[in-house]
Design a protein around this motif. Structure first.
Motif, PDB file in Angstrom:
ATOM      1  N   LYS A  63      15.144  16.864  -1.538  1.00  0.00           N
ATOM      2  CA  LYS A  63      14.326  16.174  -2.538  1.00  0.00           C
ATOM      3  C   LYS A  63      12.985  16.872  -2.638  1.00  0.00           C
ATOM      4  O   LYS A  63      12.408  17.301  -1.639  1.00  0.00           O
ATOM      5  CB  LYS A  63      14.079  14.722  -2.135  1.00  0.00           C
ATOM      6  CG  LYS A  63      15.080  13.756  -2.655  1.00  0.00           C
ATOM      7  CD  LYS A  63      14.583  12.351  -2.406  1.00  0.00           C
ATOM      8  CE  LYS A  63      15.552  11.339  -2.945  1.00  0.00           C
ATOM      9  NZ  LYS A  63      15.103   9.971  -2.693  1.00  0.00           N
ATOM     10  N   VAL A  69       6.920  11.507  -7.316  1.00  0.00           N
ATOM     11  CA  VAL A  69       8.296  11.342  -6.880  1.00  0.00           C
ATOM     12  C   VAL A  69       8.649   9.862  -6.969  1.00  0.00           C
ATOM     13  O   VAL A  69       7.966   9.020  -6.377  1.00  0.00           O
ATOM     14  CB  VAL A  69       8.491  11.844  -5.432  1.00  0.00           C
ATOM     15  CG1 VAL A  69       9.924  11.636  -4.979  1.00  0.00           C
ATOM     16  CG2 VAL A  69       8.094  13.307  -5.317  1.00  0.00           C
ATOM     17  N   ASN A 101      14.617   7.673  -8.042  1.00  0.00           N
ATOM     18  CA  ASN A 101      15.749   8.429  -8.587  1.00  0.00           C
ATOM     19  C   ASN A 101      15.353   9.679  -9.363  1.00  0.00           C
ATOM     20  O   ASN A 101      16.220  10.380  -9.870  1.00  0.00           O
ATOM     21  CB  ASN A 101      16.585   7.532  -9.508  1.00  0.00           C
ATOM     22  CG  ASN A 101      17.222   6.396  -8.750  1.00  0.00           C
ATOM     23  OD1 ASN A 101      17.808   6.602  -7.705  1.00  0.00           O
ATOM     24  ND2 ASN A 101      17.076   5.196  -9.267  1.00  0.00           N
ATOM     25  N   HIS A 130      16.890  13.471  -9.584  1.00  0.00           N
ATOM     26  CA  HIS A 130      17.006  14.268  -8.355  1.00  0.00           C
ATOM     27  C   HIS A 130      18.261  15.143  -8.343  1.00  0.00           C
ATOM     28  O   HIS A 130      18.278  16.189  -7.706  1.00  0.00           O
ATOM     29  CB  HIS A 130      17.012  13.361  -7.119  1.00  0.00           C
ATOM     30  CG  HIS A 130      15.686  12.726  -6.824  1.00  0.00           C
ATOM     31  ND1 HIS A 130      14.532  13.442  -6.640  1.00  0.00           N
ATOM     32  CD2 HIS A 130      15.346  11.421  -6.687  1.00  0.00           C
ATOM     33  CE1 HIS A 130      13.529  12.618  -6.385  1.00  0.00           C
ATOM     34  NE2 HIS A 130      14.001  11.376  -6.420  1.00  0.00           N
TER      35      HIS A 130
END
Length: 58
Positions: free
Chosen positions: A3, A23, A26, A51
């Motif tokens: 991520k 961030v 999802n 992501h």
């Protein structure tokens, strides 16, 4: 898959690149203005990318 974190540069959708600004659970919010050809592409300044749909470059 790793991520992204705030400040990372990601690549998505056939070569578009941007800096991660936020961030979410999802997705990430990305600033596209770092690309040399940003003005030529006539894109919005920021976009949201799931992501699953990006690769961390830096």
């Amino acid at each position: 898959m790793k991520k992204a974190e705030v400040g990372n540069i990601i690549e998505f959708r056939e070569g578009l690149r941007g800096v991660v600004e936020k961030v979410n659970e999802n997705s990430v919010i990305v600033d596209l203005t770092i690309m040399d050809n940003y003005r030529d592409l006539e894109l919005e300044q920021k976009t949201v990318v799931n992501h699953k749909n990006y690769k961390v470059i830096q």
